[in-house]
Scaffold this motif. Sequence first.
Motif, PDB file in Angstrom:
ATOM      1  N   GLY A 144      -3.411  -7.714   9.201  1.00  0.00           N
ATOM      2  CA  GLY A 144      -3.728  -6.309   9.063  1.00  0.00           C
ATOM      3  C   GLY A 144      -4.321  -5.933   7.726  1.00  0.00           C
ATOM      4  O   GLY A 144      -4.832  -4.827   7.581  1.00  0.00           O
ATOM      5  N   GLU A 145      -4.274  -6.824   6.747  1.00  0.00           N
ATOM      6  CA  GLU A 145      -4.852  -6.510   5.450  1.00  0.00           C
ATOM      7  C   GLU A 145      -6.354  -6.705   5.496  1.00  0.00           C
ATOM      8  O   GLU A 145      -6.858  -7.726   5.960  1.00  0.00           O
ATOM      9  CB  GLU A 145      -4.256  -7.400   4.358  1.00  0.00           C
ATOM     10  CG  GLU A 145      -2.841  -7.032   3.976  1.00  0.00           C
ATOM     11  CD  GLU A 145      -2.361  -7.821   2.771  1.00  0.00           C
ATOM     12  OE1 GLU A 145      -2.994  -8.854   2.458  1.00  0.00           O
ATOM     13  OE2 GLU A 145      -1.371  -7.429   2.157  1.00  0.00           O
ATOM     14  N   ALA A 146      -7.098  -5.720   5.021  1.00  0.00           N
ATOM     15  CA  ALA A 146      -8.548  -5.806   4.998  1.00  0.00           C
ATOM     16  C   ALA A 146      -9.069  -4.739   4.056  1.00  0.00           C
ATOM     17  O   ALA A 146      -8.373  -3.769   3.722  1.00  0.00           O
ATOM     18  CB  ALA A 146      -9.127  -5.617   6.396  1.00  0.00           C
ATOM     19  N   VAL A 147     -10.289  -4.918   3.601  1.00  0.00           N
ATOM     20  CA  VAL A 147     -10.979  -3.936   2.780  1.00  0.00           C
ATOM     21  C   VAL A 147     -11.979  -3.218   3.673  1.00  0.00           C
ATOM     22  O   VAL A 147     -12.754  -3.860   4.389  1.00  0.00           O
ATOM     23  CB  VAL A 147     -11.702  -4.607   1.595  1.00  0.00           C
ATOM     24  CG1 VAL A 147     -12.382  -3.563   0.727  1.00  0.00           C
ATOM     25  CG2 VAL A 147     -10.728  -5.428   0.768  1.00  0.00           C
ATOM     26  N   VAL A 148     -11.952  -1.893   3.654  1.00  0.00           N
ATOM     27  CA  VAL A 148     -12.809  -1.100   4.529  1.00  0.00           C
ATOM     28  C   VAL A 148     -13.891  -0.407   3.704  1.00  0.00           C
ATOM     29  O   VAL A 148     -13.591   0.297   2.739  1.00  0.00           O
ATOM     30  CB  VAL A 148     -11.994  -0.049   5.312  1.00  0.00           C
ATOM     31  CG1 VAL A 148     -12.908   0.755   6.228  1.00  0.00           C
ATOM     32  CG2 VAL A 148     -10.882  -0.716   6.105  1.00  0.00           C
ATOM     33  N   PHE A 149     -15.134  -0.622   4.091  1.00  0.00           N
ATOM     34  CA  PHE A 149     -16.271  -0.001   3.432  1.00  0.00           C
ATOM     35  C   PHE A 149     -16.987   0.930   4.405  1.00  0.00           C
ATOM     36  O   PHE A 149     -16.985   0.697   5.619  1.00  0.00           O
ATOM     37  CB  PHE A 149     -17.276  -1.058   2.958  1.00  0.00           C
ATOM     38  CG  PHE A 149     -16.720  -2.054   1.984  1.00  0.00           C
ATOM     39  CD1 PHE A 149     -16.628  -1.750   0.631  1.00  0.00           C
ATOM     40  CD2 PHE A 149     -16.287  -3.299   2.415  1.00  0.00           C
ATOM     41  CE1 PHE A 149     -16.109  -2.666  -0.270  1.00  0.00           C
ATOM     42  CE2 PHE A 149     -15.772  -4.222   1.522  1.00  0.00           C
ATOM     43  CZ  PHE A 149     -15.684  -3.907   0.177  1.00  0.00           C
ATOM     44  N   THR A 150     -17.592   1.968   3.855  1.00  0.00           N
ATOM     45  CA  THR A 150     -18.508   2.804   4.624  1.00  0.00           C
ATOM     46  C   THR A 150     -19.930   2.416   4.238  1.00  0.00           C
ATOM     47  O   THR A 150     -20.292   2.469   3.061  1.00  0.00           O
ATOM     48  CB  THR A 150     -18.285   4.297   4.336  1.00  0.00           C
ATOM     49  OG1 THR A 150     -16.997   4.682   4.813  1.00  0.00           O
ATOM     50  CG2 THR A 150     -19.336   5.144   5.046  1.00  0.00           C
ATOM     51  N   VAL A 151     -20.695   1.985   5.224  1.00  0.00           N
ATOM     52  CA  VAL A 151     -22.076   1.554   4.998  1.00  0.00           C
ATOM     53  C   VAL A 151     -23.008   2.658   5.481  1.00  0.00           C
ATOM     54  O   VAL A 151     -22.928   3.098   6.631  1.00  0.00           O
ATOM     55  CB  VAL A 151     -22.374   0.241   5.755  1.00  0.00           C
ATOM     56  CG1 VAL A 151     -23.803  -0.215   5.486  1.00  0.00           C
ATOM     57  CG2 VAL A 151     -21.384  -0.846   5.350  1.00  0.00           C
TER      58      VAL A 151
END
Length: 212
Positions: free
Chosen positions: A29-36
């Motif tokens: 469940g660990e992740a880095v979320v970016f808005t592109v």
Amino acid sequence: MTKVHPNASPADPIRSESKSSCGGGGKEGEAVVFTVWRKSLLFNGNGFTVFDATGNLVFRVENYSSGSGNEIVLMDAAGKPLLTIRRKKLSLGDRWLIYNGEESTNPQFAIKKHTSFWLSKAIARVTPCTPGAKACLTYDIEGSYSERCCTIYDNNRQKMAEIKRKESAQGIPLGLDVFRLIVELEFDSSLAMAVVILLEQMFGSRGSLLRG
């Protein structure tokens, strides 16, 4: 217009070297979320602007070069080149090479578009270029970039990153020009963004970033 980015201040530096390994990665469940955002910071320019979860500017891609059509530079928030992507000369099919910084020798990865799906569901494949690289550094991209629904898998079918549609706080889809890039902690964020850039080159409905 829905606000894409809460602020545009530079974020802390993102990993620029590949962290992926054969042994797996962070907690489930660990992740880095970016808005592109498929939009350059330059007026009337083509490119990408990428923000982290708190709205800080992380990556930039801008078309202000002479526009040879064969080179794209991924930069950090301050404009420092992280990766240079060049189309491989005299190759069959759509094939690109990824270099560290602005180097022109010793590519780190190659990405090739798949044109046949008889043996694989992958739409593109990333392979290491460095001698003796581990087999786990080969990645397949599956899904549909035109629908902004793709997954990057390693050679063990472990999910490394995803491209997903993004919605506003009110649940309204933001369109194909704004989407999420979700990167697992063991995968290099800059490499994930390089994959996005090249999927746009290969499958983008509005054409290449570097076309006039």
